[in-house]
Design an enzyme around this catalytic site. Structure first.
Site, short mmCIF file in Angstrom:
data_model
loop_
_atom_site.label_atom_id
_atom_site.label_comp_id
_atom_site.label_asym_id
_atom_site.label_seq_id
_atom_site.Cartn_x
_atom_site.Cartn_y
_atom_site.Cartn_z
N ALA A 1 -2.36 -28.15 -16.33
CA ALA A 1 -3.34 -27.32 -17.03
C ALA A 1 -2.63 -26.19 -17.77
CB ALA A 1 -4.34 -26.74 -16.03
N ASP A 2 -3.36 -25.61 -18.71
CA ASP A 2 -2.87 -24.43 -19.41
C ASP A 2 -4.08 -23.57 -19.74
OD1 ASP A 2 -0.62 -23.00 -20.42
OD2 ASP A 2 -1.25 -23.49 -22.46
N THR A 3 -3.91 -22.26 -19.65
CA THR A 3 -4.99 -21.31 -19.93
C THR A 3 -4.47 -20.24 -20.88
OG1 THR A 3 -5.98 -21.63 -17.74
CG2 THR A 3 -6.60 -19.63 -18.91
#
Length: 192
Positions: free
Chosen positions: A64-66
């Site tokens: 994931a990446d935010t």
């Protein structure tokens, strides 16, 4: 399951939901040539995943990446106190977007979930004293946009429109719903 992330928040969210996983992080450079911000974040998550998944074809891998986005500009993790102050000052009194992309894959079972969850956060008007107080907590320095909604940073937030856990770093409800759609029972998530 393998979590391709060092994020303490993602680990906490997944553990609290009952997942068993090991952490193997990728060493990719977090850059993308995609123009659209949501496509760029999804591309980075996919690159993180692919580096781990290719050597673990029988495992479920999650990456994931935010990011925090304000007026088309991405606010990453601040490099220092001055940059953190600028980020928070720019967010003061405004609505910004928190974009979390995740990819879940098992090569041998031909399973792929790609998802982007966008939430909006409105900050209160912040005076310099409040910003400096928050910076003194040392909380903002490892977080996109220089704040963590789950910690002291919650006092900066007037309201949210979207998924709290996505803002924190991983949209667990969305992920669980996608697992249900592909036939995985929530009662068996510790076996994934």
């Amino acid at each position: 399951m393998i979590l391709a992330s060092n994020s303490q928040r993602r680990q906490e969210i997944l553990k609290d939901a009952g997942f068993n996983f090991k952490v193997i992080t990728s060493n990719i450079e977090e850059i993308s040539d995609k123009k659209n911000i949501t496509e760029r974040i999804l591309d980075i998550a996919e690159k993180k995943l692919e580096q781990i998944a290719k050597n673990n074809i029988n495992e479920f891998v999650l990456a994931a990446d935010t990011v925090v986005e304000l007026d088309g500009k991405i606010l990453g993790k601040p490099k220092n106190r001055e940059e953190a102050f600028r980020f928070l000052k720019s967010l003061s009194g405004k609505v910004h977007r928190v974009i979390t992309a995740y990819v879940f894959k098992n090569i041998s079972k031909n399973i792929l979930i790609r998802e982007v969850v966008v939430s909006e956060v409105k900050f209160f008007d912040l005076d310099d004293d409040t910003i400096n107080w928050y910076l003194d907590t040392d909380e903002p320095f490892d977080k996109a946009g220089a704040y963590g909604i789950q910690g002291y940073g919650r006092i900066l937030v007037e309201k949210i429109n979207g998924d709290y856990y996505s803002i924190m770093g991983f949209p667990i409800s969305n992920f669980l719903e996608n697992l249900r759609k592909i036939g995985y029972k929530i009662s068996l998530i510790d076996k994934i």
